[in-house]
Scaffold this active site. Structure first.
Site, PDB file in Angstrom:
ATOM      1  N   SER A 107      15.289  17.600  -4.532  1.00 58.85           N
ATOM      2  CA  SER A 107      14.552  17.830  -3.295  1.00 58.85           C
ATOM      3  C   SER A 107      15.454  17.518  -2.113  1.00 58.85           C
ATOM      4  O   SER A 107      16.402  16.722  -2.221  1.00 58.85           O
ATOM      5  CB  SER A 107      13.309  16.939  -3.242  1.00 58.85           C
ATOM      6  OG  SER A 107      12.701  16.976  -1.964  1.00 58.85           O
ATOM      7  N   TYR A 143       9.338   8.770  -4.628  1.00 61.34           N
ATOM      8  CA  TYR A 143       9.809  10.154  -4.701  1.00 61.34           C
ATOM      9  C   TYR A 143      11.259  10.301  -4.243  1.00 61.34           C
ATOM     10  O   TYR A 143      12.061  10.971  -4.897  1.00 61.34           O
ATOM     11  CB  TYR A 143       8.894  11.037  -3.858  1.00 61.34           C
ATOM     12  CG  TYR A 143       9.084  12.523  -4.062  1.00 61.34           C
ATOM     13  CD1 TYR A 143       8.568  13.160  -5.186  1.00 61.34           C
ATOM     14  CD2 TYR A 143       9.781  13.298  -3.131  1.00 61.34           C
ATOM     15  CE1 TYR A 143       8.730  14.518  -5.383  1.00 61.34           C
ATOM     16  CE2 TYR A 143       9.948  14.651  -3.313  1.00 61.34           C
ATOM     17  CZ  TYR A 143       9.423  15.267  -4.443  1.00 61.34           C
ATOM     18  OH  TYR A 143       9.597  16.612  -4.631  1.00 61.34           O
TER      19      TYR A 143
END
Length: 264
Positions: free
Chosen positions: A142, A155
């Site tokens: 990401s 995350y």
């Protein structure tokens, strides 16, 4: 290179970037093994792709939050005589509550899906790729991997692990004909934010920050075939990734490859 006999395994294939990868690879003539929790979605996608491209498309419903799932997936492929040449580790999730208020089961599930399963699936399929002297692995990280840590979020740390692990694998495996790419998309139109309960907040972001899942998948597929260890799709995201990290990731990659005292 002919891809008509190659087989790709895609996790999180029922929607979003995973489904986009399935469509991209099917159009290139690869056979597919589609993995996700929702069997009906997988069956519908498999029917679409076999009809459109005449490929073989197997479906294996599995929850990667189950520690037994990676070995079950590998066994399924082996039972059907499928040698996995391409692995797309796409399945992901993110919590939206504070660390202290989230159950350990939920936190452990995040780590299982996006750290342990990604690593174990790679470990399970790399030996076969090495024996055939050809392989492609895309691990979906990401843009958050380049960002400072986010309050209460695992995350960013998880996706940083995926980014670093992918580069380390690429260094080791490229001499064996295996390319590994960390695909680092930014905000992508998919069901991810609905599933995580963050749709309202995400919808307030400028339209220029959003990307189409098909564009992300096509860019990632081109990058891994070109041997790029890191792929940040989209011009704006490239600028943001460099702004958030003072040392360019290509320089980090070369430093990690050449200055590692533990390297063989």
């Amino acid at each position: 290179m002919s891809t008509t006999t190659r087989t790709a395994l895609i996790t999180g294939a029922s929607a979003g970037i995973g489904a986009a990868f399935a469509r991209t690879l099917a159009a290139d003539g690869l056979d597919l093994v589609l993995v996700a929790r929702r069997k009906q979605r997988l069956d519908e996608l498999a029917q679409e792709l076999t009809t459109a491209h005449g490929i073989r498309c197997e479906v294996f419903p599995a929850d990667l939050g189950d520690p037994a799932a990676p070995k079950a997936i590998a066994a399924f492929a082996a039972e059907r005589g499928l040698a996995v040449d391409v692995l797309i580790n796409n399945a992901g999730l993110s919590g939206n509550d504070t660390f202290a208020d989230t159950s350990w089961e939920s936190l452990a599930g995040e780590i299982q899906v996006m750290v342990t399963a990604v690593t174990e699936l790679s470990h399970l399929f790399v030996p076969g790729m090495k024996s055939r002297a050809w392989g492609r692995i895309v691990n979906v990280s990401s843009l958050a991997a380049f960002a400072p840590p986010g309050e209460s979020l695992l995350y960013t740390g998880i996706k940083s692990y995926v980014l670093n692990m992918s580069q380390a694998l690429d260094m080791e495996l490229k001499p064996h004909g295996i390319h590994v790419t960390a695909l680092c998309p930014g905000f992508t139109r998919s069901e991810f934010h609905d599933a995580m309960g963050s749709r309202d907040a995400a919808s307030k972001l400028p339209a220029a920050l959003w990307q189409d899942a098909n564009d992300v998948a096509q860019t990632g597929w081109a990058a891994v075939n070109a041997g790029k260890p890191v792929c940040v799709p989209g011009a704006i995201n490239k600028v943001l990734s460099h702004a958030m990290r003072p040392v360019p990731f290509r320089a980090q990659y070369l430093m990690g490859k050449n200055l590692n005292p533990l390297a063989h």
